[in-house]
Design a protein around this motif. Structure first.
Motif, PDB file in Angstrom:
ATOM      1  N   ARG A 228       0.862  -1.180   0.000  1.00  0.00           N
ATOM      2  CA  ARG A 228       0.000   0.000   0.000  1.00  0.00           C
ATOM      3  C   ARG A 228       0.903   1.236   0.000  1.00  0.00           C
ATOM      4  O   ARG A 228       1.843   1.321   0.794  1.00  0.00           O
ATOM      5  N   ALA A 229       0.622   2.184  -0.902  1.00  0.00           N
ATOM      6  CA  ALA A 229       1.536   3.311  -1.076  1.00  0.00           C
ATOM      7  C   ALA A 229       0.773   4.607  -1.313  1.00  0.00           C
ATOM      8  O   ALA A 229      -0.396   4.599  -1.710  1.00  0.00           O
ATOM      9  N   ARG A 230       1.470   5.718  -1.114  1.00  0.00           N
ATOM     10  CA  ARG A 230       0.922   7.013  -1.496  1.00  0.00           C
ATOM     11  C   ARG A 230       1.011   7.199  -3.005  1.00  0.00           C
ATOM     12  O   ARG A 230       0.124   7.788  -3.618  1.00  0.00           O
ATOM     13  N   PHE A 231       2.095   6.711  -3.575  1.00  0.00           N
ATOM     14  CA  PHE A 231       2.341   6.836  -5.013  1.00  0.00           C
ATOM     15  C   PHE A 231       2.861   5.513  -5.565  1.00  0.00           C
ATOM     16  O   PHE A 231       3.507   4.749  -4.849  1.00  0.00           O
ATOM     17  N   ILE A 232       2.610   5.294  -6.853  1.00  0.00           N
ATOM     18  CA  ILE A 232       3.164   4.158  -7.580  1.00  0.00           C
ATOM     19  C   ILE A 232       3.926   4.700  -8.783  1.00  0.00           C
ATOM     20  O   ILE A 232       3.453   5.619  -9.466  1.00  0.00           O
ATOM     21  N   ILE A 233       5.098   4.140  -9.039  1.00  0.00           N
ATOM     22  CA  ILE A 233       5.830   4.406 -10.279  1.00  0.00           C
ATOM     23  C   ILE A 233       5.892   3.109 -11.075  1.00  0.00           C
ATOM     24  O   ILE A 233       6.390   2.092 -10.589  1.00  0.00           O
TER      25      ILE A 233
END
Length: 427
Positions: A228-233
């Motif tokens: 679970r993340a704030r952002f994905i690249i």
């Protein structure tokens, strides 16, 4: 879960020792989840970690498994389409910003190698070799164009001068870029991965992203865990598969082939490439070559559209090598492999954002070694709220292939046939 090894390449056989990196088997939280441990993903992770983000990298196989660990190892500046083409497409203001960035990737590589003491056989100097007067004219124009953007480490070479740096009689001249060069690409990737971990980043190998749960706090699912993340690249490039369908529709994996000779010895190696520069010719379907750290010739070329693996790589590439260097007719080929790069219709990279928190960069179209390192910096800037350079790339048009995924391979192959014919005819 199956353990995917590296392909049998010279790079894998000569890779620096690295610790095992276990697969993700838990549910974790992080600031940024990076999908793909190649140059784009690792460059992004490094810049983010240096800015204070918490980063988790997911790799479907092993660090540098894809193009980052299989390429020709050449540091080539600019993009697969040059800045004048970009200028005609998007106008002078955006082209000016992209032009200023065109030579940054090589500087980032050298800075990383120096800061983190990465052992990757870094050598300076890259040659663009012209096979016709028309190609030489293009190099003359390219030199003037690059110098407009402050890139001045360039030397035009006539036929006599180019023979001083490469023992091949096919060329009428060329251009030497001393800010170009070459590296052991897999060892560069492994060194960057170690740098990520030295800053507190986490890398999970054998952990393919199988699903992205989009939303305000996106979740990346793997076979045995989730992040679970704030952002994905998204940095999978040609090895992303159909994880993000809207990206797959606008790009096409293509294969290129590489062979490596047995060690040539210092005397023969110095005869072929006295200054140890790397070389690529100026054909549309180009050949490229260089010496390895242990004095083998690494020679690549050819494109297989749709990323199929040829049955006999040596049969495709060895004749090209012998055309350039007939003196190697009795030299044994120790390694032959293929790898995929991601082609876009415009041959320009595709950079953008899906929703508010999923960022991507893909489609280097054969110029990935330098561009991917720049892309990591640009993506990290965007996550920090500095989006001007990100927007310059994101505003480039992302064209779908005519006919969709079903017809993209024959369409591209037809285009390559046309340009290959022009190369042969010298027009």
């Amino acid at each position: 879960m199956a353990n995917t090894p590296y392909p049998e390449s010279y790079y894998a056989a000569s890779a620096n020792a690295v610790p095992p990196r276990p697969a993700l088997q838990d549910d974790v939280e992080t600031d940024v989840c990076v999908i793909g441990a190649g140059y784009t993903g690792l460059s992004s992770a490094l810049f983010l970690l240096e800015s204070g983000f918490k980063v988790t990298v997911l790799e479907a196989a092993k660090v540098g498994f894809g193009a980052s660990g299989r390429n020709g190892g050449q540091i080539v500046n600019s993009y697969s389409r040059d800045i004048d083409v970009i200028e005609r497409t998007v106008g002078p203001k955006q082209a000016q910003l992209l032009g200023q960035m065109a030579f940054e990737g090589g500087r980032i590589i050298r800075e990383r190698v120096a800061r983190y003491n990465i052992q990757c056989d870094l050598k300076d100097g890259g040659v663009f070799a012209a096979m016709t007067a028309r190609q030489m004219g293009h190099l003359e124009s390219q030199k003037r164009l690059w110098e407009r953007f402050g890139h001045i480490q360039l030397e035009l070479m006539d036929q006599r001068r180019i023979r001083e740096v490469v023992a091949c009689d096919q060329y009428v001249g060329g251009m030497l870029d001393m800010s170009g060069g070459h590296i052991h690409p897999l060892n560069l990737t492994l060194g960057e991965a170690a740098a990520v971990e030295s800053l507190g980043g986490t890398i999970h190998e054998q952990s393919p992203a199988v699903r992205i749960e989009r939303g305000a706090t996106p979740v990346v699912h793997t076979p045995q865990g989730k992040v679970r993340a704030r952002f994905i690249i998204v940095a999978g490039n040609a090895y992303l598969g159909n994880l993000v369908p809207e990206l797959a529709a606008k790009s096409m994996p293509c294969g290129t082939q590489v062979i490596t000779t047995e060690p040539l010895g210092d005397e023969l190696a110095k005869t072929l490439l006295p200054q140890d520069y790397c070389v690529e010719d100026c054909n549309y379907l180009l050949d490229y070559y260089r010496l390895s750290g242990d004095k083998r010739l690494i020679f690549g070329g050819g494109v297989v559209y749709g990323a199929r693996d040829p049955a006999n790589i040596e049969a495709i590439i060895r004749p090209k090598m012998l055309k350039a260097f007939p003196q190697l007719k009795d030299v044994k080929i120790d390694y032959a492999w293929t790898g995929n790069f991601l082609l876009t219709l415009s041959r320009l990279p595709q950079v953008g954002r899906l929703g508010d928190n999923i960022y991507y960069s893909q489609g280097c179209s054969g110029h990935g070694v330098t561009y991917t390192h720049l892309a990591g910096k640009v993506l990290a800037e965007a996550l920090r709220g500095q989006a001007e350079r990100f927007d310059a790339f994101a505003d480039l048009p992302h064209y779908p292939f005519p006919g969709g995924q079903m017809l993209r391979t024959p369409f591209a192959a037809l285009g390559a046939w046309y340009y290959g014919l022009r190369d042969k005819l010298g027009v």
